[in-house]
Design a protein around this motif. Sequence first.
Motif, mmCIF file in Angstrom:
data_model
loop_
_atom_site.group_PDB
_atom_site.id
_atom_site.type_symbol
_atom_site.label_atom_id
_atom_site.label_comp_id
_atom_site.label_asym_id
_atom_site.label_seq_id
_atom_site.Cartn_x
_atom_site.Cartn_y
_atom_site.Cartn_z
ATOM 1 N N SER A 3 4.751 7.205 -2.701
ATOM 2 C CA SER A 3 5.530 6.642 -3.802
ATOM 3 C C SER A 3 5.984 5.222 -3.486
ATOM 4 C CB SER A 3 6.750 7.523 -4.091
ATOM 5 O OG SER A 3 7.589 7.598 -2.954
ATOM 6 N N SER A 4 6.303 4.942 -2.197
ATOM 7 C CA SER A 4 6.727 3.593 -1.833
ATOM 8 C C SER A 4 5.562 2.616 -1.923
ATOM 9 C CB SER A 4 7.324 3.582 -0.425
ATOM 10 O OG SER A 4 6.353 3.931 0.547
ATOM 11 N N LEU A 8 5.338 -0.657 -4.304
ATOM 12 C CA LEU A 8 4.976 -1.984 -3.809
ATOM 13 C C LEU A 8 3.848 -2.581 -4.638
ATOM 14 C CD1 LEU A 8 4.978 -4.322 -1.776
ATOM 15 C CD2 LEU A 8 3.505 -2.930 -0.300
ATOM 16 N N LEU A 9 2.826 -1.807 -4.915
ATOM 17 C CA LEU A 9 1.697 -2.312 -5.694
ATOM 18 C C LEU A 9 2.117 -2.654 -7.116
ATOM 19 C CD1 LEU A 9 -1.206 0.000 -4.426
ATOM 20 C CD2 LEU A 9 -0.668 -2.346 -3.745
ATOM 21 N N GLU A 10 3.015 -1.877 -7.676
ATOM 22 C CA GLU A 10 3.534 -2.202 -9.012
ATOM 23 C C GLU A 10 4.286 -3.530 -8.993
ATOM 24 O OE1 GLU A 10 5.953 1.056 -10.206
ATOM 25 O OE2 GLU A 10 4.272 2.466 -10.434
ATOM 26 N N THR A 11 5.072 -3.740 -7.944
ATOM 27 C CA THR A 11 5.828 -4.995 -7.820
ATOM 28 C C THR A 11 4.888 -6.185 -7.699
ATOM 29 O OG1 THR A 11 7.669 -3.847 -6.742
ATOM 30 C CG2 THR A 11 7.523 -6.238 -6.425
ATOM 31 N N GLN A 15 4.044 -9.480 -10.198
ATOM 32 C CA GLN A 15 4.198 -10.863 -9.727
ATOM 33 C C GLN A 15 2.966 -11.725 -10.002
ATOM 34 O OE1 GLN A 15 5.033 -9.807 -5.667
ATOM 35 N NE2 GLN A 15 7.251 -10.084 -5.884
ATOM 36 N N VAL A 16 1.762 -11.157 -9.827
ATOM 37 C CA VAL A 16 0.549 -11.985 -9.892
ATOM 38 C C VAL A 16 -0.396 -11.599 -11.022
ATOM 39 C CG1 VAL A 16 0.632 -12.467 -7.414
ATOM 40 C CG2 VAL A 16 -0.732 -10.536 -8.244
ATOM 41 N N GLY A 17 -0.176 -10.438 -11.649
ATOM 42 C CA GLY A 17 -1.067 -9.975 -12.699
ATOM 43 C C GLY A 17 -2.077 -8.966 -12.183
ATOM 44 N N ALA A 18 -2.472 -8.047 -13.041
ATOM 45 C CA ALA A 18 -3.360 -6.953 -12.628
ATOM 46 C C ALA A 18 -4.710 -7.449 -12.152
ATOM 47 C CB ALA A 18 -3.534 -5.970 -13.790
ATOM 48 N N ASP A 19 -5.228 -8.538 -12.739
ATOM 49 C CA ASP A 19 -6.545 -9.042 -12.350
ATOM 50 C C ASP A 19 -6.557 -9.614 -10.939
ATOM 51 O OD1 ASP A 19 -7.464 -8.344 -14.826
ATOM 52 O OD2 ASP A 19 -7.403 -10.386 -15.662
ATOM 53 N N ALA A 20 -5.377 -9.899 -10.414
ATOM 54 C CA ALA A 20 -5.286 -10.522 -9.089
ATOM 55 C C ALA A 20 -4.957 -9.523 -7.985
ATOM 56 C CB ALA A 20 -4.238 -11.626 -9.103
ATOM 57 N N ALA A 60 8.083 -9.527 -0.958
ATOM 58 C CA ALA A 60 8.025 -8.130 -1.400
ATOM 59 C C ALA A 60 7.376 -7.235 -0.347
ATOM 60 C CB ALA A 60 7.266 -8.028 -2.725
ATOM 61 N N VAL A 61 6.313 -7.735 0.274
ATOM 62 C CA VAL A 61 5.576 -6.937 1.256
ATOM 63 C C VAL A 61 6.391 -6.754 2.530
ATOM 64 C CG1 VAL A 61 3.524 -6.884 2.728
ATOM 65 C CG2 VAL A 61 3.327 -7.607 0.338
ATOM 66 N N THR A 62 6.931 -7.834 3.054
ATOM 67 C CA THR A 62 7.638 -7.742 4.342
ATOM 68 C C THR A 62 8.955 -6.981 4.216
ATOM 69 O OG1 THR A 62 8.685 -9.920 3.999
ATOM 70 C CG2 THR A 62 6.584 -9.871 5.190
ATOM 71 N N GLN A 63 9.614 -7.100 3.077
ATOM 72 C CA GLN A 63 10.866 -6.356 2.880
ATOM 73 C C GLN A 63 10.633 -4.851 2.906
ATOM 74 O OE1 GLN A 63 12.493 -7.881 -0.769
ATOM 75 N NE2 GLN A 63 12.967 -9.893 0.131
#
Length: 524
Positions: A3-4, A8-11, A15-20, A60-63
């Motif tokens: 779930s975490s 993260l992937l949703e966040t 931030q960058v858009g689904a295509d990215a 977001a990733v490092t946090q």
Amino acid sequence: MASSIATLLETITAQVGADAVLTDAHSCALHTQDIYTKALPALAVVRPGTTEQVAEVVAAVTQRGHAVVARGGGMSYSSGYVPAEPDTILLDLSRLNRVVECNTEDMYVTVETGCTWNDLHQALRDSGCRTPYWGPLSGIKATVGGGLSQNSIFWGSGRYGSAADSVLSLEVVLADGTILDTGSNAQRNGAPFFRHYGPDLTGLFCCDTGALGIKTRATLPLAPALRAHRFASFDFDDYRAMAGAMSAISRAGLAMECFGFDPFLQKQRLQRESLLKDVKALAGVVKASGSVLAAVKDGLQTAVAGRGFMDDVAYSLHVMIEEHGAAAADDGLARTRQVCADHGGRELENSIPKILRANPFTPLNNIVGPSGERWAPLHALAPHSRAVAIIDGVEKIFSGHRQLMEGEGIGVGYLLATVSTHCFVVEPVFFWPDAMTEIHRDTVEPGVLKKLPGFEENPGARQAVAQIRQELLDFFCDAGAAHLQVGKAYPYKQGLKPASWELLRELKQAVDPDNRINPGSLGL
């Protein structure tokens, strides 16, 4: 945990858009392997389009405790961006590819770090300027950011040094998402025109293999393009004689590029190039010549020479000379010829350096052998006084494994080169029969790939290469050699004096206290 990861992937997607955001198995495997190493896949490949997006994603990733690694063009071979941990986020910076500013008044150019060396070269073509160092041979894919993280050499290196010697200022994203500027651009109301304003923070983030931060912009100095070009090639009986000539040329500052091949590697290169490629290269020679008469003369000489002139060559040395005017270029050529004659060299037709200079960034079909063999170099940087001893040591290691190498079908060769007036490069190159991975199939041109026989998986040969490679790494460390693209392969920590290692460790703690930016790089 699932779930975490989903959160993260949703966040990141927001931030960058689904295509990215790529999470398919092929992308997550392809983007995390280099030319030599295939290990852990990424959790996701993220393609940010701005510095601000990089900062948001990194934070977001490092946090959330995950590692994040940045990738440029992917043409290195020392595991620099290969993840050391599962569930790593891989930042593909290929969308950060703009030339931001070409300032010929203040003589600098600012680029986003995903810009390839070839794209920068093309952008400057009509400006009358170039960067002093202007890229590696892999510059059709290799990026400016990758070159500064890994450090690299070739175009311009004989006079101007390595990639890290040609940078003024950087924009860097730190582990917490902070955006940092270096050099004179760190000053309020500053501009990125000067590197040394206070301690050299620009240098801190060069050659770090992405361990200390993620570079998003770089400013490089401009220099006037040199219009008078001369080329020469020479044949030597052995590497000692050729190395002696190369060091003398380097110390005298005669060459813009100076490099040589042993018989094995030069045979491999000639086998891999087709007649069609020769014709295309000849067109490049004609286009690069300075006048109609010079074009016809150069084209005819190259065409007449063909490949036969290399049939009986042992060790071949190739020199490229660039100056502002013809007289200076002619003088450099005359002095180079005398140096080579003094060391027992015999002059050859100069087709190889001429074609290479006219076509500096060609497709990277040479990342495999002529039949699809796996290919992987190593290298050592040494002062001129130690160069021959380094080659002798490499030869001794190869001789000790001759039976194993012959049994597994492993071939080895050398590329030798010089950097500025003070550095000699020894690059042993392995070829062995083994299956290609995704990165090879993605990089080699489709028309070339389909003609290669290729090989099945060959763990025996692969393990033999790894064993010999490790012995070379240990030898280079004991010999006090330096390296480009340290990554996770070269024994940086083992060879470093304790005080230097401790300071680097403390710097890492300051900019990335939780070791979330490319853990394992530089041994950190």
